[in-house]
Write an enzyme that holds these catalytic residues in place. Sequence first.
Site, PDB file in Angstrom:
ATOM      1  N   ARG A  21       0.816  -1.211   0.000  1.00  0.00           N
ATOM      2  CA  ARG A  21       0.000   0.000   0.000  1.00  0.00           C
ATOM      3  C   ARG A  21       0.849   1.260   0.000  1.00  0.00           C
ATOM      4  O   ARG A  21       1.667   1.458   0.896  1.00  0.00           O
ATOM      5  CB  ARG A  21      -0.922   0.007   1.215  1.00  0.00           C
ATOM      6  N   SER A 137     -24.037 -13.415   9.254  1.00  0.00           N
ATOM      7  CA  SER A 137     -23.279 -12.335   8.622  1.00  0.00           C
ATOM      8  C   SER A 137     -23.188 -12.529   7.111  1.00  0.00           C
ATOM      9  O   SER A 137     -22.831 -13.617   6.641  1.00  0.00           O
ATOM     10  CB  SER A 137     -21.878 -12.324   9.257  1.00  0.00           C
ATOM     11  N   HIS A 217     -22.491   3.502   3.610  1.00  0.00           N
ATOM     12  CA  HIS A 217     -22.354   4.054   2.252  1.00  0.00           C
ATOM     13  C   HIS A 217     -23.677   4.539   1.687  1.00  0.00           C
ATOM     14  O   HIS A 217     -23.817   4.698   0.477  1.00  0.00           O
ATOM     15  CB  HIS A 217     -21.694   3.036   1.321  1.00  0.00           C
ATOM     16  N   LYS A 248     -18.351   9.826   5.915  1.00  0.00           N
ATOM     17  CA  LYS A 248     -18.394   9.693   4.458  1.00  0.00           C
ATOM     18  C   LYS A 248     -19.287  10.802   3.886  1.00  0.00           C
ATOM     19  O   LYS A 248     -18.837  11.928   3.798  1.00  0.00           O
ATOM     20  CB  LYS A 248     -18.726   8.251   4.094  1.00  0.00           C
TER      21      LYS A 248
END
Length: 407
Positions: A21, A137, A217, A248
């Site tokens: 990264r 989940s 989101h 966000k």
Amino acid sequence: MNYEAFFTGHLDRLRDEGRYRVFAELERIVGAFPRARYHSAGAAPRDVTVWCSNDYLGMSQHPTVVKAMQDAIGAQGSGAGGTRNIAGTNTLHVALEDELAHLHEKEAALVFTSGYVANETTLATLGAMMPNCELYSDSFNHASMIAGIRHSGAVRKIFRHNDLAHLEQLLAAADPATPKVVAFESVYSMDGDISPIGEMCDLAHRYGALTYLDEVHAVGMYGERGAGVAERDGALAKVDIVQGTLAKAFGVVGGYIASTAATVDFIRSCGNGFIFSTSMPPAIAAAALASVRHVSAHPELRVRHQERAAALKSRLTSVGLPVMPSVSHIVPVSVGDAALCKQASDLLLDRHDIYVQPINYPTVPRGTERLRITPTPLHSDDDMTRLVSALQSVWQDLGLGKQAAAE
Ligand SMILES: *Cc1c(COP(=O)(O)O)cnc(C)c1O
């Protein structure tokens, strides 16, 4: 153990796979969004267009939000002064929680230092405290939910992504008497697909389960008042616990849950990640409150946001670039290889002054590496024209496939 050799050896392997990264160092410029100054070692800083931010509506620089933060700092200083229990509960935290409860049409809300902590703490607490609890989940759930579920020590059952039949199969096989929580998201942020919230909740409730929905989101971006996809789909009341972020679309930082008064009081009283951490600074709460109020009252922001996403998808598709099927504001473009994905991102930045971070494993499965593009209401038609031609040129330079992922 040679610790240094272990660490560097691991990093070398990440580099070999092309998924080491590298952070792009940005200096943000109030009023210039989506432009920012890019700093790289040994070169002069230069302005780039950011196409991968989760500051989905540009609210981090909105004058109302910035002023709310500045005013609160002037009035109350920088830090909160303690945990919520010991001198750290501020009038602004309480006002923010009231606003969030109202937004989601719930009795109460609870603010955490981040959306990650909200998920981790709430799921870990539910799973650990309810005797014999089972946590169901979705297989694409975010790392913060997975961490909470694991940490809880409860029985964990993973259902295939958005697969109601598989979830039903698992629920039907379980003891009807055990407490159950079904945890899932509304907008999945890497593919841009959306779950069937109403059906998922109806199914969970038929089997006596609580529903836990991550709308990170979607808050601010979907629904008439920006309460998320559950609001858009008329399913607000079916979601027992909704979780969101202030970082966000709301452009600040922090996370929250909203639910019944008893549920929220239970997490407030038993959730370690809430109890044992200093509360968010009052100025952050003030900015988040101003942002939630503004975004909620301006549905035209959401209309423009969707229009920008649709316009970009259609322009990329029309030139044959492999836009992955997405029904949301997220525009993923398939590359399918970690090293090529990184190279595509580097070329965009170095030759075209466009910043799109490569998305590689473990954020997405291997072989599905992609560029994840997030248009905002502040990206212009000209910005899009430059992006589309830059992508075409990069695709040509790297010999990348076209339309590969468009089904
Ligand atoms: C980003 C994210 C979170 C964490 O929210 P933060 O406020 O950034 O900590 C939780 N869930 C999902 C799906 C996310 O993408």
